[in-house]
Design a protein around this motif. Structure first.
Motif, PDB file in Angstrom:
ATOM      1  N   THR A   1     -19.546 -16.522  -3.057  1.00 23.73           N
ATOM      2  CA  THR A   1     -18.846 -15.642  -3.503  1.00 23.73           C
ATOM      3  C   THR A   1     -19.472 -14.238  -3.133  1.00 23.73           C
ATOM      4  O   THR A   1     -18.794 -13.380  -2.461  1.00 23.73           O
ATOM      5  CB  THR A   1     -18.101 -15.553  -4.992  1.00 23.73           C
ATOM      6  N   ALA A   2     -20.583 -14.030  -3.538  1.00 22.66           N
ATOM      7  CA  ALA A   2     -21.248 -12.652  -3.218  1.00 22.66           C
ATOM      8  C   ALA A   2     -21.444 -12.457  -1.864  1.00 22.66           C
ATOM      9  O   ALA A   2     -21.033 -11.190  -1.227  1.00 22.66           O
ATOM     10  CB  ALA A   2     -22.625 -12.858  -4.022  1.00 22.66           C
ATOM     11  N   LYS A   3     -21.479 -13.396  -0.717  1.00 20.65           N
ATOM     12  CA  LYS A   3     -21.559 -13.065   0.458  1.00 20.65           C
ATOM     13  C   LYS A   3     -20.304 -12.790   1.109  1.00 20.65           C
ATOM     14  O   LYS A   3     -20.438 -12.024   2.470  1.00 20.65           O
ATOM     15  CB  LYS A   3     -22.117 -14.447   1.142  1.00 20.65           C
ATOM     16  N   GLN A   4     -19.158 -12.884   0.414  1.00 21.86           N
ATOM     17  CA  GLN A   4     -17.862 -12.624   1.132  1.00 21.86           C
ATOM     18  C   GLN A   4     -17.893 -10.980   1.600  1.00 21.86           C
ATOM     19  O   GLN A   4     -17.383 -10.454   2.584  1.00 21.86           O
ATOM     20  CB  GLN A   4     -16.903 -12.812   0.203  1.00 21.86           C
ATOM     21  N   VAL A   5     -18.280 -10.024   0.411  1.00 19.18           N
ATOM     22  CA  VAL A   5     -18.213  -8.758   0.459  1.00 19.18           C
ATOM     23  C   VAL A   5     -18.927  -8.223   1.773  1.00 19.18           C
ATOM     24  O   VAL A   5     -18.413  -7.512   2.663  1.00 19.18           O
ATOM     25  CB  VAL A   5     -18.822  -8.042  -0.652  1.00 19.18           C
ATOM     26  N   GLY A   6     -20.375  -8.716   1.939  1.00 21.02           N
ATOM     27  CA  GLY A   6     -21.156  -8.164   3.093  1.00 21.02           C
ATOM     28  C   GLY A   6     -20.419  -8.870   4.250  1.00 21.02           C
ATOM     29  O   GLY A   6     -20.574  -8.011   5.422  1.00 21.02           O
ATOM     30  N   GLY A   7     -19.954 -10.026   4.392  1.00 21.05           N
ATOM     31  CA  GLY A   7     -19.274 -10.576   5.527  1.00 21.05           C
ATOM     32  C   GLY A   7     -18.121  -9.755   6.014  1.00 21.05           C
ATOM     33  O   GLY A   7     -17.863  -9.654   7.174  1.00 21.05           O
ATOM     34  N   HIS A   8     -17.269  -9.395   5.030  1.00 22.00           N
ATOM     35  CA  HIS A   8     -16.201  -8.590   5.570  1.00 22.00           C
ATOM     36  C   HIS A   8     -16.446  -7.054   5.833  1.00 22.00           C
ATOM     37  O   HIS A   8     -15.907  -6.543   6.810  1.00 22.00           O
ATOM     38  CB  HIS A   8     -14.989  -8.369   4.347  1.00 22.00           C
ATOM     39  N   LYS A   9     -17.447  -6.558   5.147  1.00 26.75           N
ATOM     40  CA  LYS A   9     -18.057  -5.280   5.779  1.00 26.75           C
ATOM     41  C   LYS A   9     -18.462  -5.263   7.198  1.00 26.75           C
ATOM     42  O   LYS A   9     -18.030  -4.322   7.981  1.00 26.75           O
ATOM     43  CB  LYS A   9     -19.031  -5.003   4.838  1.00 26.75           C
ATOM     44  N   ALA A  10     -19.278  -6.486   7.525  1.00 22.46           N
ATOM     45  CA  ALA A  10     -19.569  -6.609   9.052  1.00 22.46           C
ATOM     46  C   ALA A  10     -18.571  -6.959   9.983  1.00 22.46           C
ATOM     47  O   ALA A  10     -18.248  -6.136  11.141  1.00 22.46           O
ATOM     48  CB  ALA A  10     -20.572  -7.741   9.066  1.00 22.46           C
ATOM     49  N   LEU A  11     -17.387  -7.493   9.604  1.00 22.16           N
ATOM     50  CA  LEU A  11     -16.197  -7.747  10.422  1.00 22.16           C
ATOM     51  C   LEU A  11     -15.330  -6.484  10.669  1.00 22.16           C
ATOM     52  O   LEU A  11     -14.881  -6.322  11.745  1.00 22.16           O
ATOM     53  CB  LEU A  11     -15.329  -8.858   9.581  1.00 22.16           C
ATOM     54  N   ALA A  12     -15.305  -5.671   9.675  1.00 21.33           N
ATOM     55  CA  ALA A  12     -14.607  -4.383   9.511  1.00 21.33           C
ATOM     56  C   ALA A  12     -15.651  -3.616  10.692  1.00 21.33           C
ATOM     57  O   ALA A  12     -14.758  -2.972  11.356  1.00 21.33           O
ATOM     58  CB  ALA A  12     -14.521  -3.699   8.140  1.00 21.33           C
ATOM     59  N   VAL A  13     -16.680  -3.530  10.826  1.00 22.76           N
ATOM     60  CA  VAL A  13     -17.570  -2.744  11.726  1.00 22.76           C
ATOM     61  C   VAL A  13     -17.126  -3.104  13.106  1.00 22.76           C
ATOM     62  O   VAL A  13     -16.733  -2.348  14.055  1.00 22.76           O
ATOM     63  CB  VAL A  13     -18.825  -2.933  11.349  1.00 22.76           C
ATOM     64  N   MET A  14     -17.034  -4.622  13.334  1.00 15.67           N
ATOM     65  CA  MET A  14     -16.697  -5.104  14.590  1.00 15.67           C
ATOM     66  C   MET A  14     -15.235  -4.847  14.943  1.00 15.67           C
ATOM     67  O   MET A  14     -14.687  -4.503  16.054  1.00 15.67           O
ATOM     68  CB  MET A  14     -16.873  -6.498  14.581  1.00 15.67           C
ATOM     69  N   GLU A  15     -14.388  -5.028  13.996  1.00 11.93           N
ATOM     70  CA  GLU A  15     -12.887  -4.615  14.216  1.00 11.93           C
ATOM     71  C   GLU A  15     -12.947  -3.186  14.700  1.00 11.93           C
ATOM     72  O   GLU A  15     -11.871  -2.938  15.531  1.00 11.93           O
ATOM     73  CB  GLU A  15     -11.948  -4.848  12.969  1.00 11.93           C
ATOM     74  N   LYS A  16     -13.510  -2.392  14.080  1.00  7.51           N
ATOM     75  CA  LYS A  16     -13.258  -0.879  14.378  1.00  7.51           C
ATOM     76  C   LYS A  16     -13.808  -0.797  15.886  1.00  7.51           C
ATOM     77  O   LYS A  16     -12.915   0.034  16.748  1.00  7.51           O
ATOM     78  CB  LYS A  16     -14.099  -0.121  13.497  1.00  7.51           C
ATOM     79  N   GLN A  17     -14.859  -1.350  16.099  1.00  5.81           N
ATOM     80  CA  GLN A  17     -15.195  -1.128  17.646  1.00  5.81           C
ATOM     81  C   GLN A  17     -14.510  -1.633  18.657  1.00  5.81           C
ATOM     82  O   GLN A  17     -13.916  -1.330  19.677  1.00  5.81           O
ATOM     83  CB  GLN A  17     -16.582  -1.656  17.910  1.00  5.81           C
ATOM     84  N   LEU A  18     -13.854  -2.897  18.399  1.00  4.69           N
ATOM     85  CA  LEU A  18     -12.996  -3.786  19.172  1.00  4.69           C
ATOM     86  C   LEU A  18     -11.476  -3.263  19.297  1.00  4.69           C
ATOM     87  O   LEU A  18     -10.920  -3.846  20.176  1.00  4.69           O
ATOM     88  CB  LEU A  18     -13.174  -5.126  18.626  1.00  4.69           C
ATOM     89  N   SER A  19     -11.241  -2.387  18.495  1.00  2.05           N
ATOM     90  CA  SER A  19      -9.725  -1.747  18.730  1.00  2.05           C
ATOM     91  C   SER A  19      -9.995  -0.765  19.628  1.00  2.05           C
ATOM     92  O   SER A  19      -8.873  -0.357  19.921  1.00  2.05           O
ATOM     93  CB  SER A  19      -9.580  -1.212  17.105  1.00  2.05           C
ATOM     94  N   THR A  20     -11.117  -0.207  20.203  1.00  3.61           N
ATOM     95  CA  THR A  20     -11.208   0.568  21.126  1.00  3.61           C
ATOM     96  C   THR A  20     -11.633   0.165  22.503  1.00  3.61           C
ATOM     97  O   THR A  20     -11.412   0.910  23.384  1.00  3.61           O
ATOM     98  CB  THR A  20     -12.383   2.047  20.704  1.00  3.61           C
ATOM     99  N   THR A  21     -12.373  -1.027  22.431  1.00  8.78           N
ATOM    100  CA  THR A  21     -13.119  -1.460  23.555  1.00  8.78           C
ATOM    101  C   THR A  21     -12.931  -2.933  23.675  1.00  8.78           C
ATOM    102  O   THR A  21     -12.845  -3.662  22.691  1.00  8.78           O
ATOM    103  CB  THR A  21     -14.575  -1.258  23.818  1.00  8.78           C
ATOM    104  N   ALA A  22     -12.642  -3.563  24.936  1.00  8.26           N
ATOM    105  CA  ALA A  22     -12.469  -4.922  24.977  1.00  8.26           C
ATOM    106  C   ALA A  22     -13.692  -5.870  24.400  1.00  8.26           C
ATOM    107  O   ALA A  22     -13.385  -6.879  23.934  1.00  8.26           O
ATOM    108  CB  ALA A  22     -12.123  -5.558  26.483  1.00  8.26           C
ATOM    109  N   TYR A  23     -14.643  -5.384  24.813  1.00  2.03           N
ATOM    110  CA  TYR A  23     -16.051  -6.104  24.283  1.00  2.03           C
ATOM    111  C   TYR A  23     -16.928  -4.947  23.301  1.00  2.03           C
ATOM    112  O   TYR A  23     -16.434  -3.801  23.490  1.00  2.03           O
ATOM    113  CB  TYR A  23     -16.935  -6.611  25.444  1.00  2.03           C
ATOM    114  N   LEU A  24     -17.878  -5.541  22.877  1.00  4.53           N
ATOM    115  CA  LEU A  24     -18.795  -4.777  22.086  1.00  4.53           C
ATOM    116  C   LEU A  24     -19.343  -3.537  22.570  1.00  4.53           C
ATOM    117  O   LEU A  24     -19.291  -2.315  21.653  1.00  4.53           O
ATOM    118  CB  LEU A  24     -19.689  -5.468  21.154  1.00  4.53           C
ATOM    119  N   THR A  25     -19.919  -3.464  23.577  1.00  3.47           N
ATOM    120  CA  THR A  25     -20.627  -2.486  24.283  1.00  3.47           C
ATOM    121  C   THR A  25     -19.513  -1.697  25.584  1.00  3.47           C
ATOM    122  O   THR A  25     -20.171  -0.787  25.991  1.00  3.47           O
ATOM    123  CB  THR A  25     -21.828  -2.840  25.008  1.00  3.47           C
ATOM    124  N   GLY A  26     -18.360  -2.136  25.436  1.00  5.83           N
ATOM    125  CA  GLY A  26     -17.654  -1.387  26.475  1.00  5.83           C
ATOM    126  C   GLY A  26     -16.336  -2.381  26.993  1.00  5.83           C
ATOM    127  O   GLY A  26     -16.001  -3.329  26.349  1.00  5.83           O
TER     128      GLY A  26
END
Length: 197
Positions: A126-151
C-alpha cells in the motif's frame, strides 16, 4: 553473447526487448531468483552483486545493471543519441527509472505477482502506491508534450521505463488514469520487431 535473466522481471525484459528491436542475436539463460540461482557460486563469479540481468560477452567479460547493459548494446544505433545533451537526457530518465519509479512500481508488482500479496507485506504494498503514482504522473506530464520521453524518437530511456510501466497494473496501478502513458505504450508496441513478455 549470453544474457542471464528472468523474462518476468522488468529489468531483464527490457534487455530482451532491446535485442528484439535491434535484431541482436543472443543466448537467453533463464535464472530463477526464487530458487536462489543468483546466489550460486558460479553465478557470483560472473557478478559479485548477484543481480540479474547479466550480459556475458563471447570473450567472458560481464556487465550487470540493466540500464548499463541497454546503453552498451544500443551504442552506435538510433536508440542512443551521441549528442552530449541528448545522451544526458536519456541518462536522466534512466536514473529516474532506478530511483523514483522502479523502487515503487516494481516492488509493488513483486509483492503482488511473485509473492501473492501476503498479509505481512500488505502495508508495504500500500505504501508503494503513492510513490508509484508520483512517478507515473511525472511520465504522464512529459508524454503529454512529446511522443517519447526525450522527444520524438524512441531511445533507451523509453525502453528502461517501459519494462515496468507496461505491467504496472500487476502492482495495483491503474494506467487508465494516464492516457499519454497508454498512447506511449501503444507506440512502442507498434514497432515491427516488438516482443512482449
Amino acid at each position: 553473447m549470453k544474457i542471464h535473466g528472468d523474462i518476468q522481471s522488468g529489468n531483464c525484459y527490457k534487455i530482451k526487448l532491446l535485442c528484439s528491436l535491434l535484431g541482436i542475436e543472443h543466448q537467453w539463460i533463464h535464472v530463477d531468483i526464487m530458487a536462489g540461482d543468483t546466489a550460486k557460486a558460479d553465478f557470483l563469479k560472473k557478478t559479485p552483486s548477484g543481480k540479474i540481468p547479466l550480459l556475458e560477452l563471447a570473450d567472458g567479460r560481464c556487465l550487470s545493471e540493466s540500464n548499463a547493459i541497454l546503453n552498451y548494446l544500443a551504442a552506435g544505433t538510433e536508440l542512443l543519441p551521441t549528442d552530449k545533451f541528448e545522451l544526458a537526457k536519456v541518462q536522466q530518465w534512466q536514473f529516474f527509472e532506478q530511483y523514483s519509479h522502479e523502487p515503487y512500481i516494481a516492488v509493488a508488482r513483486f509483492i503482488a505477482k511473485y509473492l501473492g500479496l501476503p498479509d505481512e507485506r500488505k502495508a508495504e504494498y500500500t505504501a508503494k502506491q503513492v510513490g508509484g503514482h508520483k512517478a507515473l504522473a511525472v511520465m504522464e506530464k512529459q508524454l503529454s508534450t512529446t511522443a517519447y520521453l526525450t522527444g520524438d524518437s524512441l531511445t533507451t530511456a523509453d525502453i528502461s521505463l517501459y519494462g515496468y510501466t507496461h505491467v504496472a497494473h500487476e502492482g495495483g496501478f491503474d494506467l487508465h488514469l494516464y492516457p499519454s502513458i497508454l498512447a506511449w505504450i501503444a507506440n512502442i508496441q507498434k514497432n515491427k520487431n516488438y516482443t512482449g513478455m
